[in-house]
Structure formats: structure tokens, C-alpha cells
Scaffold this motif. Structure first.
Motif, short mmCIF file in Angstrom:
data_model
loop_
_atom_site.label_atom_id
_atom_site.label_comp_id
_atom_site.label_asym_id
_atom_site.label_seq_id
_atom_site.Cartn_x
_atom_site.Cartn_y
_atom_site.Cartn_z
N MET B 1 1.03 -1.23 -0.14
CA MET B 1 0.21 0.06 -0.08
C MET B 1 1.10 0.91 0.11
SD MET B 1 -3.19 0.59 2.32
CE MET B 1 -3.83 -0.88 1.70
N GLU B 2 0.27 2.33 -1.10
CA GLU B 2 1.08 3.49 -1.11
C GLU B 2 1.22 4.48 0.06
OE1 GLU B 2 -0.76 5.14 -4.30
OE2 GLU B 2 -0.85 2.69 -5.13
N PRO B 4 0.41 7.70 1.16
CA PRO B 4 0.46 9.74 0.25
C PRO B 4 1.30 9.59 1.45
CG PRO B 4 -1.46 8.58 2.23
CD PRO B 4 -0.11 7.09 2.39
N GLU B 9 -3.61 15.99 -0.02
CA GLU B 9 -4.72 16.55 0.51
C GLU B 9 -5.17 18.21 0.37
OE1 GLU B 9 -6.42 14.73 3.99
OE2 GLU B 9 -8.37 16.10 3.72
N GLU B 36 0.07 9.40 -10.30
CA GLU B 36 -0.71 8.99 -10.38
C GLU B 36 -1.18 8.73 -8.86
OE1 GLU B 36 0.66 5.23 -11.52
OE2 GLU B 36 -2.04 4.13 -11.40
N ASP B 37 -0.56 8.54 -7.61
CA ASP B 37 -1.60 8.10 -6.78
C ASP B 37 -2.74 10.05 -5.94
OD1 ASP B 37 -2.04 7.07 -3.71
OD2 ASP B 37 -0.54 9.85 -3.11
N GLU B 41 -6.39 10.17 -5.98
CA GLU B 41 -7.16 10.74 -4.76
C GLU B 41 -7.93 11.42 -5.00
OE1 GLU B 41 -4.98 10.71 -1.25
OE2 GLU B 41 -6.49 12.90 -0.43
#
Lengths: 191, 218
Positions: B1-2, B4, B9, B36-37, B41
């Protein structure tokens, strides 16, 4: 709890605060008879009926809510903004239903704001993909992320969803957001 | 899992300062994984907004809209006020007649003016101190007798507890008044008058004002 607002900035800050403050502010806007009457008059002038006016009025408030929450609302008169959105959405709806050749109706074109309704609302295809992502996410995650996005505190989320602590709510929110991002990674090629 | 990036945000919510925003965009250009993340999001937040919009739409569709109120014509207002005023006059007249009758009927007056204390006792029924205050029990008993129409027995009991000197000053004032009510029921108006004259010597008596008024009417 405030349910009467003196000016636009009070409404904006209440919507940004989230929770019951937001609910009251939105209810206050929704019940503004003066602006709703303008929308109704405008829509009835362009082949719409009372139900169309009611639907457009609600959709415009949804746009306002989203824009304020996401810091995309750049001030100005709230009711003027909502009226402008209403006109834009109705124009878009007429265009889609081919009820009117917009080129031949300059008066309606003049009344449309710079906001492009296509930008204001997602296309049906996009909505379908987003809904599929949410369905696969599960109900509990939907609730947590919904409350988190509406600025509820972790303690409040824990109480509302019967979680053992605010730390548990925080952990769950993180897991759910990651899960939704995974779905987005998978589904974005369909957009 | 990345994991963040802490600014993702804030970037998506337009909360970064212009310089922070430039720095973050530069970072995304250098790290495609981060870019990409951020895209994922953004899409996730868009989906949550859709959820929120659906919920709000449903709420607003069930929110009653207040239709503009029609202001009634002045003519109909006048009629309403006239009816209301007539009722008030009728009530005032009936009240006057009723009060006048009451003045003349000392028995009825006594019946209406007996001071009720059983509610007080009932609320204190579990209080063990009541065992000690047997006098007060008798005092309440006297009132029950009054209500049953046994005025002679009630008067006897009132006088008994009064003479015992165990009553509180408040109960003593009530007993004074109720003894007078008993006399009125027994048509001993002269006795009642004498007691009333005695009572009004004490200006601090709880029933001073009522006693003066009653004396005037007798």
C-alpha cells in the motif's frame, strides 16, 4: 445552533464547518423564496414547469455546496451564483433534450453565465463509473468517508458509527480512502 | 500500500500556498508514482462528493418548502377581533356573576377556599420524619374530614393540632384559615368573624389579605 444567517460569509463558513451547521445553512438557502421564484419564472419562460424548477433549484444548491466545501467558491453573491447555476443547468438540459435550438434563442444564450454546465456536473458515463467504485467500496466505508468529507470530527464519526474510539475511526477512514483510491486506479481507464 | 504524501490532500483542496503548490507539482513531475496517487485521490474525492450530493438531494426533496403566506384582508381581521372581544365580554360578565354569588354563600366560599396540603404530604410519604411529625398527619387528617363533609370532626382535629404547638408557622397559618372555613361550613358565621378579626391583627399572617376581604363580605 444558527438557523438564520445575516450574510453570505456566515453561510459559507457554516457550510465549510460541516455537520449540523452545514445542514442549517443549506436548508436556509433552499427556503429562499425570492431566488427560487426567479428560477421558477426563468424556467417557466423557457418551456419548463414547476417540477423542472424544483429539480434545477436543488441541483444548483448541490453545486454551490460542493464548490464551497472544496474551496472552489470565489465569493460574490450566493443567490446570484445559485441563480446563474440554475440558468446554466437548464440551458444544458434543454440542449440535451433538443427542446430548443439555442442559436435561435439569443435571449436564453445571453442569460447563461460563464460557468459551463458541462464543467459543473459530471456526465452520466462518469457518474456511472464513480457509482460503481462506491458500490464496491461497501456501506461502512461509504459512511465513514462521507462524514469525513463533511468535516465531522473523528470523535463524532466514532460515536455515530459505534466505533470504539476516535483512533479507530481515523484508522478506518485511512483504510477506506486507500481502498477507494485502489478502485479509482482500476476504474479510471473507463473514464 | 502506498504511503500518501502529506500535501496531497491540501493540494487537492487548494490549501497550499502558491510556492508550496509549485514545489508539489514539481515533485509530481519528478515522481510519476506520486502523480498517479494524486490522480487516484482526486477521483476518490469526486466519488465521495457524488455520495454527498445524492444524500443531500434526497434530503432536500423531502424538505417542505414554505409557500408565501397570504395576508388576510383587514375586513376579516376586524370580524375575528369582534368575535374575540365578544367572548372576552361574556367571560368577564360570567366571572362577575359567579364572584357575586360566591360572596353571598359563605359555605361555598369555605369549600372553595380550604387549603389543600395532601399533595404535599403525598410527595413526602416515604419520608421517615413523618413518623415524628404525627401532628402534621393529624393536620392532614383534619383536611380529609373537611373534604368528606365532616366539618365538626375536622374542626375538632384542627383545634387539637393547633393547641399542640407542634405545627410549623406555615402550617399554623393554614390551620387558622381552615378553622375559619370549618366555622363557615357549620354556619357559625359569628365565630368565623371573631376569628377573622383576631387573625387580621397579625399583618404578617399569610392569610391577612384574604381575611380582610372575607370580613368585608360577611
Amino acid at each position: 445552533m444558527k438557523d438564520i444567517f445575516q450574510n453570505d460569509s456566515e453561510i459559507v463558513s457554516a457550510i465549510k464547518s460541516g455537520g449540523l451547521h452545514r445542514n442549517n445553512a443549506i436548508s436556509f438557502i433552499y427556503k429562499n423564496q425570492k431566488t427560487f421564484s426567479r428560477v421558477k419564472h426563468f424556467i417557466s419562460s423557457w418551456k419548463g414547469n414547476s417540477q423542472d424548477a424544483e429539480d434545477i433549484w436543488i441541483e444548483s444548491i448541490l453545486v454551490l455546496d460542493r464548490k464551497i466545501r472544496n474551496d472552489e467558491y470565489d465569493g460574490g453573491n450566493i443567490y446570484g451564483f445559485v441563480f446563474g447555476i440554475s440558468k446554466g443547468l437548464w440551458r444544458n438540459k434543454l440542449k440535451k433534450s433538443n427542446k430548443m435550438d439555442l442559436v435561435e434563442e439569443p435571449a436564453l444564450m445571453d442569460s447563461v453565465d460563464e460557468n459551463d454546465p458541462e464543467q459543473l456536473f459530471q456526465t452520466n458515463e462518469r457518474i456511472a463509473v464513480l457509482k460503481k467504485m462506491l458500490e464496491e467500496l461497501g456501506e461502512e466505508c461509504q459512511k465513514i468517508l462521507n462524514l469525513w468529507k463533511l468535516n465531522y470530527k473523528m470523535k463524532e464519526i466514532a460515536e455515530m458509527l459505534n466505533l470504539s474510539s476516535d483512533n479507530m475511526a481515523k484508522k478506518k477512514k485511512h483504510q477506506c480512502l486507500q481502498k477507494l483510491k485502489e478502485k479509482a486506479k482500476f476504474f479510471k481507464s473507463q473514464l | 500500500m502506498e504511503i500518501p504524501h502529506p500535501n496531497t490532500e491540501k493540494y487537492l483542496k487548494n490549501l497550499l500556498s502558491p510556492s508550496e503548490k509549485i514545489a508539489f507539482e514539481k515533485l509530481m513531475n519528478e515522481h510519476p508514482q506520486l502523480a498517479e496517487d494524486v490522480t487516484n485521490e482526486k477521483l476518490a474525492l469526486e466519488a465521495i462528493d457524488l455520495l454527498i450530493a445524492d444524500e443531500l438531494r434526497a434530503t432536500l426533496k423531502n424538505t417542505p418548502r414554505e409557500e408565501p403566506k397570504l395576508i388576510p384582508l383587514k375586513k376579516s381581521n376586524f370580524r375575528k377581533w369582534s368575535i374575540a372581544a365578544s367572548f372576552l365580554i361574556l367571560i368577564a360578565a360570567a366571572s362577575y356573576v359567579f364572584t357575586s354569588q360566591q360572596d353571598l354563600d359563605s359555605e361555598q366560599f369555605a369549600h372553595n377556599n380550604i387549603v389543600l396540603v395532601e399533595e404535599d404530604i403525598a410527595t413526602r410519604g416515604d419520608d421517615s420524619s413523618l413518623e415524628i411529625h404525627a401532628t402534621r398527619k393529624e393536620f392532614v387528617q383534619a383536611q380529609l374530614l373537611f373534604q368528606q363533609g365532616k366539618y365538626q370532626e375536622a374542626l375538632k382535629l384542627y383545634q387539637s393540632v393547633y393547641d399542640s404547638n407542634d405545627l410549623s408557622p406555615e402550617d399554623k397559618d393554614i390551620a387558622d384559615w381552615n378553622i375559619i372555613m370549618c366555622h363557615l361550613k357549620l354556619k357559625s358565621v359569628a365565630e368565623a368573624k371573631t376569628l377573622l378579626q383576631e387573625l387580621i391583627k397579625d399583618q404578617n399572617h399569610y392569610y391577612f389579605d384574604q381575611s380582610r376581604l372575607l370580613l368585608d363580605k360577611l
